[in-house]
Design a protein around this motif. Structure first.
Motif, short mmCIF file in Angstrom:
data_model
loop_
_atom_site.label_atom_id
_atom_site.label_comp_id
_atom_site.label_asym_id
_atom_site.label_seq_id
_atom_site.Cartn_x
_atom_site.Cartn_y
_atom_site.Cartn_z
N ILE A 138 51.18 -78.77 -13.18
CA ILE A 138 51.84 -78.85 -14.48
C ILE A 138 52.67 -80.12 -14.57
N PHE A 139 52.59 -80.79 -15.73
CA PHE A 139 53.34 -82.01 -15.99
C PHE A 139 54.70 -81.68 -16.61
N LEU A 140 55.69 -82.53 -16.33
CA LEU A 140 57.02 -82.42 -16.92
C LEU A 140 57.47 -83.80 -17.37
N THR A 141 57.98 -83.90 -18.59
CA THR A 141 58.46 -85.17 -19.12
C THR A 141 59.60 -84.90 -20.11
N ASP A 142 60.68 -85.65 -20.06
CA ASP A 142 60.97 -86.89 -19.38
C ASP A 142 62.29 -86.66 -18.64
N SER A 143 62.27 -86.73 -17.34
CA SER A 143 63.45 -86.39 -16.53
C SER A 143 64.21 -87.61 -16.02
N ALA A 144 63.88 -88.81 -16.50
CA ALA A 144 64.52 -89.98 -15.90
C ALA A 144 64.86 -91.12 -16.85
N MET A 145 64.18 -91.24 -17.97
CA MET A 145 64.32 -92.45 -18.77
C MET A 145 65.06 -92.26 -20.09
N ASN A 146 64.72 -91.24 -20.85
CA ASN A 146 65.26 -91.07 -22.21
C ASN A 146 66.25 -89.91 -22.24
N ILE A 147 67.49 -90.21 -22.61
CA ILE A 147 68.57 -89.24 -22.48
C ILE A 147 68.48 -88.13 -23.53
N ALA A 148 68.43 -88.50 -24.79
CA ALA A 148 68.37 -87.52 -25.88
C ALA A 148 67.40 -88.04 -26.93
N PRO A 149 66.10 -87.98 -26.65
CA PRO A 149 65.12 -88.60 -27.55
C PRO A 149 65.11 -87.98 -28.94
N ASN A 150 64.96 -88.85 -29.96
CA ASN A 150 64.80 -88.37 -31.32
C ASN A 150 63.32 -88.04 -31.56
N LEU A 151 62.99 -87.64 -32.76
CA LEU A 151 61.62 -87.21 -33.04
C LEU A 151 60.60 -88.32 -32.76
N GLU A 152 60.88 -89.51 -33.23
CA GLU A 152 59.96 -90.63 -33.02
C GLU A 152 59.75 -90.90 -31.53
N GLU A 153 60.82 -90.83 -30.78
CA GLU A 153 60.72 -91.06 -29.33
C GLU A 153 59.95 -89.92 -28.65
N LYS A 154 60.14 -88.71 -29.13
CA LYS A 154 59.39 -87.58 -28.56
C LYS A 154 57.90 -87.73 -28.79
N VAL A 155 57.52 -88.27 -29.93
CA VAL A 155 56.10 -88.54 -30.20
C VAL A 155 55.54 -89.46 -29.12
N GLN A 156 56.27 -90.55 -28.83
CA GLN A 156 55.79 -91.50 -27.83
C GLN A 156 55.82 -90.92 -26.42
N ILE A 157 56.81 -90.08 -26.13
CA ILE A 157 56.88 -89.43 -24.82
C ILE A 157 55.66 -88.54 -24.62
N SER A 246 65.79 -82.85 -23.73
CA SER A 246 66.83 -83.76 -23.24
C SER A 246 66.64 -84.01 -21.75
N ILE A 247 67.27 -85.08 -21.28
CA ILE A 247 67.15 -85.43 -19.87
C ILE A 247 67.81 -84.40 -18.97
N GLU A 248 68.86 -83.72 -19.47
CA GLU A 248 69.53 -82.70 -18.65
C GLU A 248 68.59 -81.54 -18.37
N VAL A 249 67.87 -81.10 -19.39
CA VAL A 249 66.91 -80.00 -19.22
C VAL A 249 65.82 -80.41 -18.23
N ALA A 250 65.28 -81.58 -18.43
CA ALA A 250 64.20 -82.05 -17.56
C ALA A 250 64.66 -82.21 -16.13
N ASN A 251 65.84 -82.78 -15.95
CA ASN A 251 66.37 -83.00 -14.60
C ASN A 251 66.59 -81.68 -13.88
N ALA A 252 67.13 -80.69 -14.61
CA ALA A 252 67.36 -79.38 -14.01
C ALA A 252 66.05 -78.70 -13.63
N LEU A 253 65.06 -78.79 -14.52
CA LEU A 253 63.76 -78.20 -14.22
C LEU A 253 63.11 -78.90 -13.02
N TYR A 254 63.16 -80.24 -13.02
CA TYR A 254 62.58 -81.02 -11.93
C TYR A 254 63.16 -80.58 -10.59
N LYS A 255 64.48 -80.52 -10.52
CA LYS A 255 65.13 -80.20 -9.25
C LYS A 255 64.97 -78.72 -8.89
#
Length: 300
Positions: A138-157, A246-255
């Motif tokens: 399973i893939f997980l994104t984004d746990s390192a680069m984008n802190i609080a992505p907006n809608l446009e950024e989520k599209v690119q993620i 958000s990066i906090e959610v991703a980081n917590a899931l990753y770890k």
């Protein structure tokens, strides 16, 4: 695909792959290089202090005089990132790998206007996990680069993660934009964004995948949970990509995956003109090899 070892198996004997390592004077990095060379995954350009690289290579029994398999570019530490990125920019190598250098220094080289790897897209972190007891990766994104992505950024993620997944063998990967709940709540921006992303996918604005959300973590990964909550979806319980708000959610899931579930992981930075292996200095050589394999798949 059920294991990260399949990433390696599918790449063996493809010596046309070349990886440029930024500041390779690091024992774990060179151990990963040795494993990759032994597995015939790629050849390498090592940048940094030549004498130190040769000394550490001797400690891990890496033959840096092995013909075309290893090339060393002797340079100062502050030049190592630029030399590695330039090797990819001019087409000599296909992947950049972080060695014993600060992430900030490497990304500065990646974003350099002259010899960098800029594309106009945002960069995002894409991790692929092999979790014990689970039948699929399973893939997980984004746990390192984008802190609080907006809608446009989520599209690119999402697009960046889908590119990595398709390059690694997935066909129409299923994307779950996560939220705390699986219903739209006007007070929770993550649910509104997830619903918008779903509609954008249905109208062809996000292609190559199936997006459905909002989904909570449990019903994104568990068919039983999705069934109990009466969720009818092509993605619920079968998600290939978890896109978090958000990066906090991703980081917590990753770890959590790493420390509680004892998962194995491969990770790359996507969105540049070539994949970037940006592993932590504390990552094992095994993890670095898995990440190299994921990046090499993504570079095709």
């Amino acid at each position: 695909m059920k294991s990260l070892d399949e990433l390696i198996t599918n790449l063996k004997h493809q010596k046309s792959n070349k990886v440029a390592v930024a500041q390779a004077a690091d024992k774990e990095v060179l151990l990963a290089v040795k494993k990759a060379v032994d597995l015939q995954l790629a050849t390498f350009i090592l940048t940094g202090d030549k004498e130190e690289i040769q000394r550490l290579a001797g400690e891990v029994k890496l033959n840096v005089h092995a013909g075309d398999e290893i090339q060393i570019i002797d340079c100062l530490t502050e030049e190592a990132s630029f030399e590695a990125v330039k090797a990819v920019s001019i087409g000599t190598a296909q992947v950049v790998m972080k060695g014993n250098v600060d992430t900030k220094a490497l990304l500065k080289a990646v974003l350099n206007k002259q010899d960098g790897l800029r594309t106009g897209k945002i960069l995002s972190h894409v991790a692929l996990f092999e979790i014990p007891g689970q039948e699929r990766l399973i893939f997980l994104t984004d746990s390192a680069m984008n802190i609080a992505p907006n809608l446009e950024e989520k599209v690119q993620i999402i697009k960046n993660a889908v590119d990595v997944a398709i390059g690694s063998g997935w066909v129409m990967p299923k994307v779950a934009p996560l939220a705390a709940v699986e219903v739209i709540n006007p007070s929770m921006q993550a649910t509104i964004d997830a619903a918008t992303l779903t509609q954008m996918n249905r109208r062809g604005q996000i292609s190559g995948c199936i997006v459905d959300g909002p989904l909570a973590f449990d019903n994104a990964v568990s068919s039983i949970s999705a069934e109990q909550k009466g969720i009818k979806s092509e993605v619920a319980g079968k998600a290939d990509i978890l896109m978090v708000p958000s990066i906090e959610v991703a980081n917590a899931l990753y770890k959590s995956f790493m420390y509680f579930a004892h998962a194995k992981v491969a990770a790359v930075i996507s969105g540049a003109s070539a994949p970037i292996v940006l592993t932590s200095r504390s990552d094992t050589s095994e993890s670095k090899v898995y990440s190299l394999a994921l990046a090499l798949h993504s570079s095709k």
